[in-house]
Design a protein around this motif. Structure first.
Motif, PDB file in Angstrom:
ATOM      1  N   GLU A 524      35.455  -6.246  12.090  1.00 60.19           N
ATOM      2  CA  GLU A 524      35.356  -7.302  10.975  1.00 60.19           C
ATOM      3  C   GLU A 524      35.912  -6.764   9.719  1.00 60.19           C
ATOM      4  N   LYS A 525      36.302  -5.161   9.646  1.00 61.51           N
ATOM      5  CA  LYS A 525      36.875  -4.711   8.419  1.00 61.51           C
ATOM      6  C   LYS A 525      38.440  -4.638   8.422  1.00 61.51           C
ATOM      7  N   ARG A 526      38.989  -5.415   9.433  1.00 61.61           N
ATOM      8  CA  ARG A 526      40.617  -5.237   9.718  1.00 61.61           C
ATOM      9  C   ARG A 526      41.300  -6.364   8.922  1.00 61.61           C
ATOM     10  N   LEU A 527      40.601  -7.263   8.417  1.00 60.48           N
ATOM     11  CA  LEU A 527      41.352  -8.373   7.918  1.00 60.48           C
ATOM     12  C   LEU A 527      42.322  -8.139   6.677  1.00 60.48           C
ATOM     13  N   PRO A 528      42.072  -7.112   5.811  1.00 56.94           N
ATOM     14  CA  PRO A 528      42.933  -7.012   4.840  1.00 56.94           C
ATOM     15  C   PRO A 528      44.360  -6.412   5.239  1.00 56.94           C
ATOM     16  N   PHE A 529      44.040  -5.542   6.569  1.00 58.49           N
ATOM     17  CA  PHE A 529      45.333  -4.872   7.321  1.00 58.49           C
ATOM     18  C   PHE A 529      45.998  -5.898   8.140  1.00 58.49           C
ATOM     19  N   TYR A 530      45.416  -6.914   8.554  1.00 61.23           N
ATOM     20  CA  TYR A 530      46.287  -7.979   9.407  1.00 61.23           C
ATOM     21  C   TYR A 530      47.016  -9.026   8.369  1.00 61.23           C
ATOM     22  N   GLU A 531      46.371  -9.323   7.133  1.00 59.25           N
ATOM     23  CA  GLU A 531      47.007  -9.837   6.086  1.00 59.25           C
ATOM     24  C   GLU A 531      48.538  -9.015   5.556  1.00 59.25           C
ATOM     25  N   GLN A 532      48.261  -7.633   5.537  1.00 55.13           N
ATOM     26  CA  GLN A 532      49.399  -6.883   4.947  1.00 55.13           C
ATOM     27  C   GLN A 532      50.452  -7.119   6.129  1.00 55.13           C
ATOM     28  N   MET A 533      50.009  -6.554   7.300  1.00 58.10           N
ATOM     29  CA  MET A 533      50.957  -6.977   8.486  1.00 58.10           C
ATOM     30  C   MET A 533      51.586  -8.336   8.563  1.00 58.10           C
ATOM     31  N   ASN A 534      50.899  -9.351   8.303  1.00 56.42           N
ATOM     32  CA  ASN A 534      51.566 -10.537   8.225  1.00 56.42           C
ATOM     33  C   ASN A 534      52.725 -10.648   7.206  1.00 56.42           C
ATOM     34  N   ARG A 535      52.438 -10.063   5.975  1.00 57.78           N
ATOM     35  CA  ARG A 535      53.223  -9.920   4.983  1.00 57.78           C
ATOM     36  C   ARG A 535      54.616  -9.129   5.270  1.00 57.78           C
ATOM     37  N   GLN A 536      54.430  -8.115   6.090  1.00 62.00           N
ATOM     38  CA  GLN A 536      55.455  -7.398   6.502  1.00 62.00           C
ATOM     39  C   GLN A 536      56.330  -7.967   7.575  1.00 62.00           C
ATOM     40  N   ILE A 537      55.775  -8.793   8.320  1.00 64.58           N
ATOM     41  CA  ILE A 537      56.637  -9.765   9.225  1.00 64.58           C
ATOM     42  C   ILE A 537      57.328 -10.601   8.458  1.00 64.58           C
ATOM     43  N   GLU A 538      56.599 -11.398   7.199  1.00 58.63           N
ATOM     44  CA  GLU A 538      57.538 -12.307   6.570  1.00 58.63           C
ATOM     45  C   GLU A 538      58.500 -11.426   5.731  1.00 58.63           C
ATOM     46  N   ALA A 539      58.539 -10.336   5.426  1.00 59.02           N
ATOM     47  CA  ALA A 539      59.601  -9.613   4.909  1.00 59.02           C
ATOM     48  C   ALA A 539      60.654  -9.143   5.694  1.00 59.02           C
ATOM     49  N   ASP A 540      60.451  -8.663   6.996  1.00 56.47           N
ATOM     50  CA  ASP A 540      61.427  -8.424   8.133  1.00 56.47           C
ATOM     51  C   ASP A 540      62.052  -9.679   8.873  1.00 56.47           C
ATOM     52  N   ASN A 541      61.100 -10.393   9.071  1.00 55.84           N
ATOM     53  CA  ASN A 541      61.183 -11.765   9.889  1.00 55.84           C
ATOM     54  C   ASN A 541      61.832 -11.451  11.349  1.00 55.84           C
ATOM     55  N   PRO A 542      61.101 -10.430  11.958  1.00 53.77           N
ATOM     56  CA  PRO A 542      61.268 -10.631  13.481  1.00 53.77           C
ATOM     57  C   PRO A 542      61.006 -11.480  14.371  1.00 53.77           C
ATOM     58  N   TRP A 543      60.126 -12.317  13.735  1.00 57.46           N
ATOM     59  CA  TRP A 543      59.424 -13.714  14.077  1.00 57.46           C
ATOM     60  C   TRP A 543      59.636 -14.783  13.073  1.00 57.46           C
ATOM     61  N   ILE A 544      59.642 -16.045  13.651  1.00 55.68           N
ATOM     62  CA  ILE A 544      59.477 -17.315  12.770  1.00 55.68           C
ATOM     63  C   ILE A 544      58.178 -17.700  13.359  1.00 55.68           C
ATOM     64  N   VAL A 545      57.067 -17.632  12.443  1.00 60.34           N
ATOM     65  CA  VAL A 545      55.679 -18.222  13.169  1.00 60.34           C
ATOM     66  C   VAL A 545      55.870 -19.757  12.938  1.00 60.34           C
ATOM     67  N   HIS A 546      55.370 -20.384  14.077  1.00 66.27           N
ATOM     68  CA  HIS A 546      55.604 -21.939  13.901  1.00 66.27           C
ATOM     69  C   HIS A 546      53.968 -22.559  14.014  1.00 66.27           C
ATOM     70  N   THR A 547      53.534 -22.920  14.999  1.00 59.79           N
ATOM     71  CA  THR A 547      52.473 -23.712  15.255  1.00 59.79           C
ATOM     72  C   THR A 547      51.456 -23.365  16.065  1.00 59.79           C
ATOM     73  N   THR A 548      50.111 -24.136  16.020  1.00 59.20           N
ATOM     74  CA  THR A 548      49.018 -23.897  16.966  1.00 59.20           C
ATOM     75  C   THR A 548      49.224 -25.350  17.505  1.00 59.20           C
ATOM     76  N   ARG A 549      49.114 -25.434  18.840  1.00 58.42           N
ATOM     77  CA  ARG A 549      49.338 -26.786  19.632  1.00 58.42           C
ATOM     78  C   ARG A 549      47.726 -27.122  20.083  1.00 58.42           C
ATOM     79  N   VAL A 550      47.826 -28.657  20.000  1.00 55.84           N
ATOM     80  CA  VAL A 550      46.482 -29.192  20.331  1.00 55.84           C
ATOM     81  C   VAL A 550      46.921 -29.743  21.998  1.00 55.84           C
TER      82      VAL A 550
END
Length: 582
Positions: A524-550
């Motif tokens: 429950e205390k990891r959220l700020p780090f997950y957000e920073q990891m996400n920003r790092q992904i956006e900076a480096d672009n090893p992935w393009i995050v697309h969708t969640t399917r129904v």
């Protein structure tokens, strides 16, 4: 929480499955064997989940998800704030009969779970599941280091954090508190495995799975057909789950309560990669249930409701927003799109900004998907519903970025590399109508920024093999949660997992440092780090995050007891099949 059998209570002596009750199903892509130590292929996992048994499982109906005992007598005794886990295994659980056992009945013991974790940790297996436990079990780092030094993992050497206190008592000692550990142990790769079977079949063990679960493999034609029959040694259980109060759950409880399970005696799975063929197979009754293909959405749904003509046939509709993300991966070791120089980052960023997510949701999924903002999906701890990605659809800016970093357009309108050499992207894909649509979308988007692309058409299993060896350029992926915490997704880009779970072969010191800091915290205390990891992904672009399917599951009326589960992929042992009314 459902009690009685779902909590590991009263068992039935032998499987009550009836041979005349058959489920006919389809996969849209092939497996690559059923040794889950060596693969995380989604389709392999579907089969493995009904053959092998972890210590814990999920309650079938409870939402949010709840862990309950499986082969364990009870939930574990947890000590030292999550550092020590002790399990008692139920006596009298037996593996299905196999030549490896030389005619003798083989009981499941604590040692079988230790052996599974040893196999996952053995460097020669390059297990994608190793990242779930890497650095977590006392003494395992040294065992792995010894194996790397000698070239052989010592399966007989004691490991301080893995102990069979007696035949049925299993104790894990961790290097640090980890309240996710029991969720990890519910993943199929951590099921009990008989060492005799692995040694008997060797490299062919993936085609000869032997477990203690409700089903066993009876016929296997790779990339064509899989047949399972009820395991006669399976102890069985009584369907006794509690409704969450929804109309769907109430119906299931009325249909199924008190039945001895499993009821289905045989499951046949055909590999049907073409969407139209799969839809026609469902419509004609050749498949008992299936998820609605994207191309068939206009034929089956009015908005989000099943069309009246299908309702009149008794077909049931269960829409389910998966705990998943879809994404495009770049191979960070590829000489064209990989690397961390500014021109390479600019190329990946421009490709990311060229992709029109809104159009893809409309064309590819016929509206049955939502844009993912984070690499951790809704329904998994670590997702922030207010988070917004910094990378959006912007072909104008993408063109300017490529101009700025020397990707010049030629007379044909396509760009070259900064050194003047031709620039051609190679995108791995599969042979299906949805893949064709996806390829057309990519070509249209990339043409708009002057980047040439070629599509290498293969099959899922072969594309996975290339990805595990970091021998591709670009490929589309999806990840469905194995357990409901963000670590399950964050590990997919963790550097030490390259060429295992990390198919982008992404190695970022900044990302890895954030990951390491997050993993020592309570979930429950990891959220700020997950957000920073996400920003790092956006900076480096090893992935393009697309969708969640129904996923729109359609179920013929003869099938009873069906409900899609956020973590379990396979629910066949909870179903019944009634005779089809003419």
């Amino acid at each position: 929480m459902a009690c009685a059998m779902s909590c590991g209570g009263v068992a039935i002596a032998k499987s009550p499955a009836q041979p005349n009750k058959v489920l006919n199903l389809a996969f849209e892509a092939p497996d690559d064997g059923f040794d889950m130590v060596k693969t995380y292929n989604f389709y392999s996992g579907n089969i493995a989940e009904v053959i092998f048994e972890p210590l814990l499982k999920y309650d079938y109906l409870a939402r949010p998800v709840v862990l309950v005992p499986n082969t364990a007598q009870a939930m574990p005794k947890i000590e030292q704030e999550g550092k020590i886990y002790t399990f008692k295994i139920r006596p009298g659980i037996y593996f299905s009969a196999d030549p490896a056992f030389k005619g003798k009945a083989r009981e499941l013991t604590a040692q079988d779970y230790i052996y599974s974790i040893q196999r996952i940790s053995d460097p020669k297996n390059r297990s994608p599941a190793f990242n779930f436990i890497d650095g977590k079990i006392v003494g395992m780092d040294q065992a792995v280091a010894n194996a790397n030094k000698t070239g052989k993992f010592d399966y007989d050497a004691p490991i301080a954090g893995l102990k069979a206190l007696d035949r049925y008592t299993l104790q894990f000692t961790l290097t640090r508190p980890d309240y996710n550990f029991q969720y990890i142990l519910a993943y199929v790769a951590f099921s009990g495995t008989a060492r005799e079977v692995v040694e008997f079949y060797g490299d062919r063990v993936g085609q000869h799975p032997v477990g203690t679960g409700p089903y066993q493999l009876s016929k296997y034609v790779p990339r064509s057909k899989i047949e399972l029959v009820a395991n006669p040694e399976y102890r069985g259980f009584v369907w006794d789950f509690k409704s969450t109060g929804t109309a769907w759950d109430n119906k299931l409880v009325k249909q199924m309560s008190g039945k001895k399970m499993p009821q289905v005696g045989k499951v046949t799975v055909s590999i049907i990669e073409e969407e139209q063929s799969r839809w026609l197979a469902f419509k004609s009754g050749q498949l008992d249930f299936d998820k609605l293909t994207s191309n068939a959405v206009p034929q089956a749904l009015n908005g989000n409701q099943l069309k009246p003509e299908l309702q009149k046939q008794g077909i049931q509709h269960f829409p389910n927003k998966d705990a998943e993300i879809t994404y495009t991966m770049f191979n960070m070791k590829d000489p064209i799109v990989g690397g961390f120089s500014l021109d390479k980052i600019a190329l990946r960023r421009a490709i990311s900004m060229s992709y029109n997510q809104t159009e893809a949701i409309k064309q590819l999924y016929k509206g049955q998907a939502v844009k993912a903002e984070m690499f951790i999906p809704d329904g998994v701890q670590g997702n922030n519903p207010k988070y917004r990605s910094s990378v959006g659809y912007n072909p104008l800016l993408a063109n300017k970025l490529l101009d700025r970093f020397g990707y010049k357009k030629g007379k044909d309108g396509y760009r070259t590399l900064p050194n003047g050499q031709p620039l051609t992207l190679r995108y791995n894909t599969e042979n299906s109508s949805s893949s064709i649509i996806h390829s057309e979308l990519w070509k249209k988007n990339l043409d708009a920024i002057g980047v040439r692309v070629e599509f290498k058409v293969s099959n899922f299993a072969d594309n996975m093999k290339e990805a595990m060896q970091c021998k591709y350029m670009m490929w589309g992926g999806a990840w469905i949660a194995d357990y409901p915490e963000g670590e399950n997704f964050a590990q997919l880009l963790y550097g030490p997992n390259s060429a295992r779970g990390n198919l982008s072969c992404y190695q970022s010191k900044a990302y890895d440092a954030l990951y390491d800091k997050a993993m020592v915290l309570l979930p429950e205390k990891r959220l700020p780090f997950y957000e920073q990891m996400n920003r790092q992904i956006e900076a480096d672009n090893p992935w393009i995050v697309h969708t969640t399917r129904v996923r729109n599951w359609l179920i013929h009326p003869q099938v009873q007891g069906y409900k899609a589960h956020p973590m379990m992929n396979t629910t066949w042992q909870y179903l019944d099949v009634q005779p089809v009314k003419k």
